[in-house]
Scaffold this active site. Structure first.
Site, PDB file in Angstrom:
ATOM      1  CB  ALA A 203      32.428 -25.245 -11.971  1.00  0.00           C
ATOM      2  CB  CYS A 204      33.990 -19.871 -11.818  1.00  0.00           C
ATOM      3  SG  CYS A 204      34.100 -20.200 -13.583  1.00  0.00           S
ATOM      4  CB  THR A 205      35.216 -20.153  -6.520  1.00  0.00           C
ATOM      5  OG1 THR A 205      35.014 -21.568  -6.683  1.00  0.00           O
ATOM      6  CG2 THR A 205      34.745 -19.740  -5.141  1.00  0.00           C
TER       7      THR A 205
ATOM      8  NE  ARG B 152      32.250 -24.490  -5.240  1.00  0.00           N
ATOM      9  CZ  ARG B 152      31.976 -24.064  -6.463  1.00  0.00           C
ATOM     10  NH1 ARG B 152      32.767 -23.207  -7.062  1.00  0.00           N
ATOM     11  NH2 ARG B 152      30.910 -24.496  -7.100  1.00  0.00           N
TER      12      ARG B 152
ATOM     13  CD  GLU C  13      31.217 -18.191  -9.668  1.00  0.00           C
ATOM     14  OE1 GLU C  13      31.075 -19.352  -9.273  1.00  0.00           O
ATOM     15  OE2 GLU C  13      32.301 -17.602  -9.672  1.00  0.00           O
TER      16      GLU C  13
END
Length: 544
Positions: A13-15, A273, A106
């Site tokens: 998971a990333c942002t 987010r 992502e």
């Protein structure tokens, strides 16, 4: 390695946040992404430079058992691979010697209609007499098989797109490419399809783990490709599989509706987010809080791109990518709300962050020192983001020599230790962490400025001067971007291959690493003292 079960044991998971050159504080293009490891896993990271001689010609992926023959003339590039290669390289983020940056990937969401139409290409192990069937390409592979072979951001989209069409993928991914002029964002659609959109210069883009692009001009993508690109048969693919959900002709084609998800888990995991990042960068544009908010943490229509209310700095990027919903009832460390609200949404700054790379391409600096890769390791609320120059032949051991063994001698592990100590005593340690972040960040800006001056004193080589004056005449008419050294990609590569410049930049990186180690050791000492004093078994004669 144990092969991941069908599904996504290895999904990270990333942002991501992307900042167009007219939205950034200094006219740079900036692409940034937290790399977060899978649930229950932590991935120690290294910062390395890969020379053409070290780049494989036959590439074999660990997860999908796929072999790809790579071109013969790779460029040098930086990467942030795993220290433990049991799942493959996972290069993640880097800048090559044409000053093109890439961030991959992502992880995105999709829906059943898309996967029914174009299934993922999954690895199938050998069984009985049946030989194994390799899977497609994925996050493990992308940086290694794309970044060394591209000379512009747009070329990055084209190369990755053609690899996806040829080999397919086993997961949905979003990938960013940037050069000093453009930022492109590519999203995979099912097993073999993809779309890409140029980030508007005046806007920033926020990407939690969801398919993000919310408007797409198919005509442009299949024609001029000014702002959009896609796989060649995308129009037929959409039509045949009834993927366009636009109502009659009143709404533009929305890839997020067509290819993405609106699941209940998105509202816990993803949309909050984007909500928090945009709430921070555009506080006055709309109402963000309360029952009448224009966008709530659970809104599916938070825009993909938006013009910020003020120019976006490196510090803003670090802040939003470290966020744990400060100032809202959703902050796990906060005093607003209650136990339920404080753990309602997935924070951006999370315990299992592996690394953050912020790649800045600065048009106002000569090509050879134009790119900066800001790096943080570990959990973002407790770490610092510092600059390194990617155009070097060697990276500092403090960031490169990450082992799988816990030690305070390298930057990755010391951050993990500090974060674990601080988490349970957020209030008593946050002051020390903030001071450390500000001091090291200031050191970073100062070091970049000092290095820029040192490079400026070098002057240009004769070849660079010739290239530059030729370029200036040619670009004079349309060089509105204030590029101080406009060059064609091959001239950029020649300018970057300057051994004297690379030595200066490597020395600057080493100075940064040395100062960083000193400050990080001090912080460890400080928070360890604080936490030791708070131990439950403390006892003094004066306690009677």
């Amino acid at each position: 390695m144990t092969t991941p079960k069908k599904g996504h044991h290895h999904t990270r998971a990333c942002t991501t946040i992307l900042v167009g050159k007219d939205a950034s504080y200094d006219g740079s293009t900036i692409i940034a992404r937290n790399e977060d490891s899978a649930n229950g896993e932590f991935n120690p990271k290294r910062f390395i430079v890969v020379k053409p001689s070290e780049q494989p010609r036959e590439y074999k992926s660990v997860i999908s058992h796929l072999t790809i023959t790579l071109p013969d003339d790779p460029l040098q590039y930086t990467a942030v691979p795993n220290a433990d290669l049991k799942e493959g390289i996972w290069g993640e983020a880097g800048v090559n010697e044409a000053n093109v940056a890439m961030s991959a990937t992502e992880t995105l969401t999709t829906n059943e209609r898309v996967l029914g139409a174009d299934p993922f290409v999954e690895y199938v192990p050998a069984k009985g007499n049946e030989p194994e069937v390799p899977g497609g390409i994925g996050e493990e592979d992308f940086l290694t098989i794309v970044l060394p072979y591209i000379k512009t951001a747009r070329e990055g989209v084209a190369r990755l797109g053609s690899l996806l069409e040829e080999f397919g993928t086993y997961e949905m991914n979003g990938v960013a490419f940037s050069d000093s002029n453009e930022i492109w964002w590519l999203e995979t659609v099912g097993g073999h399809h993809w779309i890409a959109k140029r980030v508007p210069d005046e806007a920033y883009v926020t990407m939690p783990n969801q398919l993000g692009i919310d408007e797409f001009d198919l005509e442009d993508a299949l024609g001029e490709q000014n702002e959009h690109m896609c796989s060649a048969d995308l129009a037929e693919f959409i039509e045949t599989n009834h993927l366009d959900l636009a109502v009659e002709n009143t709404t533009p084609f929305n890839p997020r509706d067509a290819f993405g998800s609106h699941s209940d888990s998105d509202h816990v995991y993803n949309t909050p987010r984007a909500w928090y990042m945009q709430r921070f960068l555009n506080p006055y544009d709309e109402v963000w809080d309360g029952p009448d908010a224009d966008h709530k943490p659970t809104s599916d229509d938070i825009p993909w791109a938006r013009q910020p209310e003020r120019k976006v700095t490196i510090e803003d990027i670090k802040y939003v990518l470290s966020s744990h919903y400060q100032g809202t009832p959703f902050d796990p460390y906060g005093q607003l709300g209650d136990e339920r609200t404080r753990h309602m949404y997935r924070p951006i700054g999370i315990n299992r962050q592996s690394q953050l790379s912020v790649m800045q391409i600065r048009p106002y600096r000569p090509q050879a020192s134009r790119a900066v890769q800001w790096i943080a390791y570990g959990s973002n609320p407790f770490n610092t983001l510092v600059p390194f120059f990617p155009n070097v032949d060697v990276t500092p051991a403090y960031l490169e020599d990450t082992t799988t063994r816990v030690t305070s001698e390298n930057f990755y592990w010391v951050n993990r230790i500090i974060a674990a100590l601080c988490d349970g005593a957020f209030r008593s340690t946050s002051n020390a962490v903030e001071r450390y972040q500000e001091k090291t960040g200031a050191m970073g800006h100062r070091l970049v400025a000092a290095t820029d001056e040192q490079i400026a004193r070098l002057g240009l080589t004769a070849a660079e001067e010739a290239a530059q004056s030729a370029a200036e005449e040619e670009f004079e008419a349309d060089n509105v971007d204030g590029d101080v050294q406009p060059m064609e990609p091959d001239e950029i590569i020649a300018a970057l291959r300057n051994p004297e410049v690379r030595e200066i930049l490597a020395a600057a990186n080493q100075t940064m690493a040395d100062q960083l180690k000193e400050e990080t050791d001090k912080l460890l000492d400080s928070v360890l003292y604080t936490r030791s004093m708070e131990m439950k078994n403390g006892f003094h004669m004066s306690d009677f």
